[in-house]
Design an enzyme around this catalytic site. Sequence first.
Site, PDB file in Angstrom:
ATOM      1  N   ASP A 152      -5.059  -2.861  -3.478  1.00  0.00           N
ATOM      2  CA  ASP A 152      -4.215  -2.610  -2.309  1.00  0.00           C
ATOM      3  C   ASP A 152      -3.550  -3.874  -1.757  1.00  0.00           C
ATOM      4  O   ASP A 152      -4.222  -4.803  -1.307  1.00  0.00           O
ATOM      5  CB  ASP A 152      -5.093  -1.980  -1.228  1.00  0.00           C
ATOM      6  CG  ASP A 152      -4.291  -1.360  -0.106  1.00  0.00           C
ATOM      7  OD1 ASP A 152      -3.212  -1.889   0.216  1.00  0.00           O
ATOM      8  OD2 ASP A 152      -4.742  -0.350   0.451  1.00  0.00           O
ATOM      9  N   SER A 208       0.836  -1.194   0.000  1.00  0.00           N
ATOM     10  CA  SER A 208       0.000   0.000   0.000  1.00  0.00           C
ATOM     11  C   SER A 208       0.878   1.254   0.000  1.00  0.00           C
ATOM     12  O   SER A 208       1.776   1.380  -0.828  1.00  0.00           O
ATOM     13  CB  SER A 208      -0.941  -0.046   1.208  1.00  0.00           C
ATOM     14  OG  SER A 208      -1.946   0.933   1.115  1.00  0.00           O
TER      15      SER A 208
END
Length: 468
Positions: A253, A57
């Site tokens: 993500d 992320s």
Amino acid sequence: MANQQINLHFVLGGAVSAGAYTAGVLDFLIDRLKEFMSMPETERKHDVKIKSVAGASAGGMCGAILANGIAKGWPYKPNSSAMYKAWVEEIDIQKLSGLSDLKNGKVTSLLNGDPIQKIAKDALGDMEKQRAKLPDFVHKDFKLILSITNTKGLSYAVNFINPNVDKPYFITNHRDYFKFCFKKNDDPEYIVLNNKSGWNTLQNAAVATGAFPIGLPPVSISRPSELYKNRLKNTGLKPFNIDGEVFTYSGIDGGTVDNEPLDQVRKLIKDENDLVIFIDPFPSERKENKGDDIINQLGRLYTVFRNQSAFKPNEIEPFIPGTDNHQSKFNGFFIAPNRPDSDKDDLQVAGGAFNAFGGFFHQSFRQYDYILGKRNCQKFLKDHFKIPNTDNLVIQSPPGEEIEPELWPSISRKEFKIITKPLTRRIRKVIRLQIGGGMGRIASFITRFLKIRKKISKSFSVHNLISK
């Protein structure tokens, strides 16, 4: 006689908007490391080189920008790095609330992903090849690993023995990684950053690892099928959902499935001279999200996924002295926010407000987190980062004058209304497009029902980010 060589491995946890904190830590650490390794060899007791970076992320995005800076020789001056520009100056909720991505009527996310693509292009898209020689503070076998969630997954059929069941048991793995290096090696998983294609792939992977589910659009990923066919070769299992030479999926993500990709770094550790530094803006216990409305339920569900992905006792135990599986070659250090003059229950980074999206709402929030990262790193290097079982500091260059903490940031109610107005407009537009044209009143009603602006205001007020 050659100096002892210390190899550093970074594990960069997901952080959403608090990536500004990670950026501050890395900028300060690299500046000090560069200064240390520029000292005459006779004045250094040892050498220190960065050998690997693994991130998810926001941490993965920081890792990608770090690799780009390394390839350029790290030419930055204080508060002017690519990390600072991306995480403090460029990313902002008003840009993310734009409507440019909705022109064709298709909705792929609550927020506009175009600004993220631009930031990635500005930070990573100007490279075709790295310098002929890597900086002295970088290991020749440097590796960068980004975790990404493969929404299609790799599906396997397991045939258990049962004469009454003629169907296999199916399992699916959604955890994927992009691996990069500067020097070609024997592992086909690694993409060499020595041409435009390699850097473009890194740019795409960096956007994908930060594509927060629903919040930001997924990224189309296409990779050679051969990379996936032998992922579980030790078990004899092969994925059955791969057809053709190219495997394509939507990537989101990386923190969803592996928020701290420690195991990827652990595999690269050779001996006691390999030191791991964890950087995580949100290490503390997360308070339970108690509301039962839709927004709180979604937030709680995502927290469950994140927390479970971070629960890795088998990976962490080798680093913990006194445990059955501790190994002396595994030495882990930890950098996390430590806000001066705060109570233990206070928010440690401004970006932690509103489920870690708070930093996107004002540059002063991100500036605070960035400077705090530098300040915390300075103290870590000066007081705690020592070669195991010795009193010798790993990085011995002078830490400089103590970095003064900035005042806890806050904005006025008037500023808050101006900042959040485009977000409310975008959410209303997204809802209207999703439920069909001519439904403007219903879209407005749903927007009011969700009370997005009120929830943000409450979170900011609780943490004193809105001035009274």
